[in-house]
Design a protein around this motif. Structure first.
Motif, PDB file in Angstrom:
ATOM      1  N   ASN A 173       0.806  -1.212   0.000  1.00 48.47           N
ATOM      2  CA  ASN A 173       0.000   0.000   0.000  1.00 48.47           C
ATOM      3  C   ASN A 173       0.845   1.270   0.000  1.00 48.47           C
ATOM      4  O   ASN A 173       0.454   2.267  -0.617  1.00 48.47           O
ATOM      5  N   SER A 174       1.992   1.242   0.660  1.00 52.02           N
ATOM      6  CA  SER A 174       2.860   2.418   0.624  1.00 52.02           C
ATOM      7  C   SER A 174       3.379   2.646  -0.792  1.00 52.02           C
ATOM      8  O   SER A 174       3.548   3.787  -1.228  1.00 52.02           O
ATOM      9  N   THR A 176       2.533  12.464   0.656  1.00 53.14           N
ATOM     10  CA  THR A 176       2.080  11.195   1.226  1.00 53.14           C
ATOM     11  C   THR A 176       1.861  11.336   2.727  1.00 53.14           C
ATOM     12  O   THR A 176       2.686  11.907   3.433  1.00 53.14           O
ATOM     13  N   ARG A 177       0.744  10.781   3.196  1.00 53.48           N
ATOM     14  CA  ARG A 177       0.430  10.781   4.623  1.00 53.48           C
ATOM     15  C   ARG A 177       0.510   9.357   5.148  1.00 53.48           C
ATOM     16  O   ARG A 177      -0.076   8.427   4.569  1.00 53.48           O
ATOM     17  N   VAL A 178       1.218   9.185   6.236  1.00 53.54           N
ATOM     18  CA  VAL A 178       1.390   7.859   6.820  1.00 53.54           C
ATOM     19  C   VAL A 178       0.064   7.283   7.295  1.00 53.54           C
ATOM     20  O   VAL A 178      -0.182   6.081   7.172  1.00 53.54           O
ATOM     21  N   ASP A 179      -0.823   8.144   7.792  1.00 54.00           N
ATOM     22  CA  ASP A 179      -2.098   7.620   8.264  1.00 54.00           C
ATOM     23  C   ASP A 179      -2.942   7.050   7.124  1.00 54.00           C
ATOM     24  O   ASP A 179      -3.717   6.114   7.324  1.00 54.00           O
ATOM     25  N   ILE A 223       3.361   1.319  11.986  1.00 50.96           N
ATOM     26  CA  ILE A 223       4.261   1.758  10.908  1.00 50.96           C
ATOM     27  C   ILE A 223       5.486   2.453  11.481  1.00 50.96           C
ATOM     28  O   ILE A 223       6.625   2.184  11.071  1.00 50.96           O
ATOM     29  N   PHE A 224       5.287   3.338  12.452  1.00 54.87           N
ATOM     30  CA  PHE A 224       6.439   4.036  13.036  1.00 54.87           C
ATOM     31  C   PHE A 224       7.284   3.089  13.884  1.00 54.87           C
ATOM     32  O   PHE A 224       8.496   3.266  13.985  1.00 54.87           O
ATOM     33  N   ARG A 225       6.652   2.073  14.469  1.00 51.90           N
ATOM     34  CA  ARG A 225       7.426   1.087  15.225  1.00 51.90           C
ATOM     35  C   ARG A 225       8.293   0.256  14.289  1.00 51.90           C
ATOM     36  O   ARG A 225       9.432  -0.061  14.595  1.00 51.90           O
ATOM     37  N   TYR A 226       7.745  -0.087  13.119  1.00 54.39           N
ATOM     38  CA  TYR A 226       8.480  -0.915  12.153  1.00 54.39           C
ATOM     39  C   TYR A 226       9.554  -0.116  11.406  1.00 54.39           C
ATOM     40  O   TYR A 226      10.634  -0.636  11.118  1.00 54.39           O
TER      41      TYR A 226
END
Length: 212
Positions: free
Chosen positions: A20-21, A33-36, A49-52
């Protein structure tokens, strides 16, 4: 050690995130691009996502590598290795990349955008991006090796010099591609006819020399 290397990752979540990214970065480029949005599409939390990946840029780097891996997993390297000479190799390789682009449109879009998005990154981050998407000179030399061996190279020519000149040409082609993408951020490989002609000319002079 980087945080992204310490955190255990669920392979299914990683697959959903990267697929998806890739779509989102291809459609929106880096800055928009927005991470959410990626998290929602991948059905994971933004925190995962931020943990990975530690940051949006960390996710971006992993996405670029994901794109490269997707393309290389099916690439027919004989297009390079079976060419009769270096000029034919560079032309065949560029035309083949255009065919691959139709098969992997999102992958090529994010990789080509990475050249045009240079102003979005600081010097250190820009260098990391170019290491992923730029010309891989080791692979280039490996792929060109069988072609170089078939050439009738004079006995007084140092092979290290030949390799150095070939590397310089590949770097020049890479620089022209980056310059093109900066001026034409929505361009693609099929529009790079001048670069293909330049590449063919460089290799032709390289093989024939410049003396009468």
């Amino acid at each position: 050690m980087e945080i992204t290397k310490q955190v255990p990752k669920d392979p299914e979540k990683v697959s959903r995130i990267l697929k998806n990214s890739l779509k989102v970065f291809a459609n929106n480029r880096y800055q928009r691009t927005r991470v959410d949005q990626i998290a929602e599409m991948a059905k994971v939390s933004k925190g995962i996502i931020f943990r990975y990946y530690d940051s949006k840029f960390g996710l971006y780097k992993s996405t670029l590598q994901f794109a490269v891996n997707n393309i290389m997993s099916t690439a027919d390297l004989s297009v390079w290795k079976d060419s009769k000479d270096l000029t034919e190799m560079i032309v065949r390789a560029t035309k083949y990349k255009i065919q691959l682009q139709s098969k992997f449109p999102d992958e090529f879009k994010v990789l080509l955008d990475a050249y045009g998005d240079v102003n979005d990154f600081n010097d250190e981050d820009r260098e990391q991006v170019h290491q992923i998407v730029g010309v891989d000179l080791n692979n280039a030399m490996e792929l060109s090796g069988p072609v170089l061996e078939r050439l009738n190279i004079r006995g007084d020519v140092d092979m290290e010099v030949v390799q150095g000149m070939f590397t310089a040409i590949m770097l020049q082609i890479g620089e022209e591609t980056k310059a093109y993408m900066e001026k034409h951020p929505d361009g693609d490989l099929s529009q790079m006819t001048d670069i293909i002609k330049h590449a063919e000319g460089y290799m032709g002079v390289f093989e024939r020399g410049i003396s009468k």
